[in-house]
Design a protein around this motif. Structure first.
Motif: not given
Length: 273
Positions: A50-52, A54, A84-85, A87, A127, A129, A166
């Motif tokens: 995963q990549q958060q 914004t 946000p992660g 998740q 935010e 993911v 993130d």
């Protein structure tokens, strides 16, 4: 009035309900840093990566890209979650995709995932993911960029020393090799506002978002205009003096609601944003 609505229904069955193609813009990105990158997944792995992100632009998330490297074959599940992660909730968008469609079987290729069907609308600062889960048959890697070691870093796992927080691997913060790596990605948004035919979020009166533009032009906007036109709502539907493009008064409200306004809206709706 009945004549107008009958003709509207006939037109809607064709060009209107066929949908409108929209343009989107690059919002956020993390490009690979030459000589400072990493292959973080996903060949044969079943763990979520995963990549958060914004959001920096308000509007609908239309697509994202990740940088695939190496041999590209098999399938992976690509997904999006709002919030946000890391998740663990059911994905707001997910799709199993054959990564062989990425093109060359070796080297780095930006791989696009179309998420417009999920209708994910974001405000600035929201935010979310993006991520991928490999399958046993998948042969590909996601490339990550080194965004720098955070000040005061004391070694993996880093705890509160992490600067970005993130990048996630299997639900935990991902910071290998005493660096701070983010998945290489690009996100694209169809901007909200500044689009004349965008009138509403939904077409059901009384429901949240009715009459509130959301950066998306679709059937809801058309049927919202149709309903307000039938109700004689000048504030919404008085759009023009005449319906002939290029003539004086085109696109200038005149305090009168008639066929010219309706067909003017139909024309700008067909153009989209």
């Amino acid at each position: 009035m009945r004549n107008i609505l009958t003709r509207a229904a006939a037109l809607a069955a064709g060009a209107v309900l066929a949908g409108v193609v929209h343009a989107d813009v690059l919002d956020q990105s993390q490009e690979v840093v030459s000589g400072s990158s990493l292959l973080v997944c996903c060949g044969g792995e079943l763990v979520d990566h995963q990549q958060q992100v914004t959001a920096g632009i308000a509007g609908q998330l239309t697509r994202f890209e990740v940088l695939l490297s190496g041999l590209k074959s098999g399938q992976a599940t690509f997904f999006v979650n709002v919030g946000p992660g890391p998740q663990t909730d059911p994905h707001d968008f997910e799709m199993l995709i054959d990564v062989s469609s990425a093109g060359p079987s070796t080297g780095d290729v930006w791989f696009e995932v179309d998420v417009s069907s999920a209708n994910i609308v974001l405000n600035v600062g929201d935010e979310f993911v993006i991520g991928a889960t490999g399958t046993p048959s998948m042969q590909a890697e996601l490339r990550a960029a080194n965004v720098g070691t955070p000040p005061g870093y004391t070694g993996y796992p880093g705890g509160s020393q992490w600067s970005r927080r993130d990048g996630f691997n299997g639900g935990v913060f991902y910071q290998p090799f005493n660096g701070n790596f983010d998945m290489c990605f690009r996100t694209y948004v169809e901007e909200a506002g500044g689009c004349e035919p965008d009138l509403t979020t939904g077409a059901v009166p009384g429901v949240s978002g009715y009459g509130v533009p959301n950066g998306i032009v679709n059937n809801d906007d058309f049927f919202y205009y149709l309903a307000e036109f039938a109700a004689g709502n000048l504030a919404v539907c008085d759009l023009t003096t005449g319906a002939v493009a290029g003539q004086p008064g085109y696109g200038v409200p005149n305090g009168v609601l008639n066929n010219d306004d309706f067909f003017y809206y139909l024309a700008i709706f067909a153009e989209g944003c």
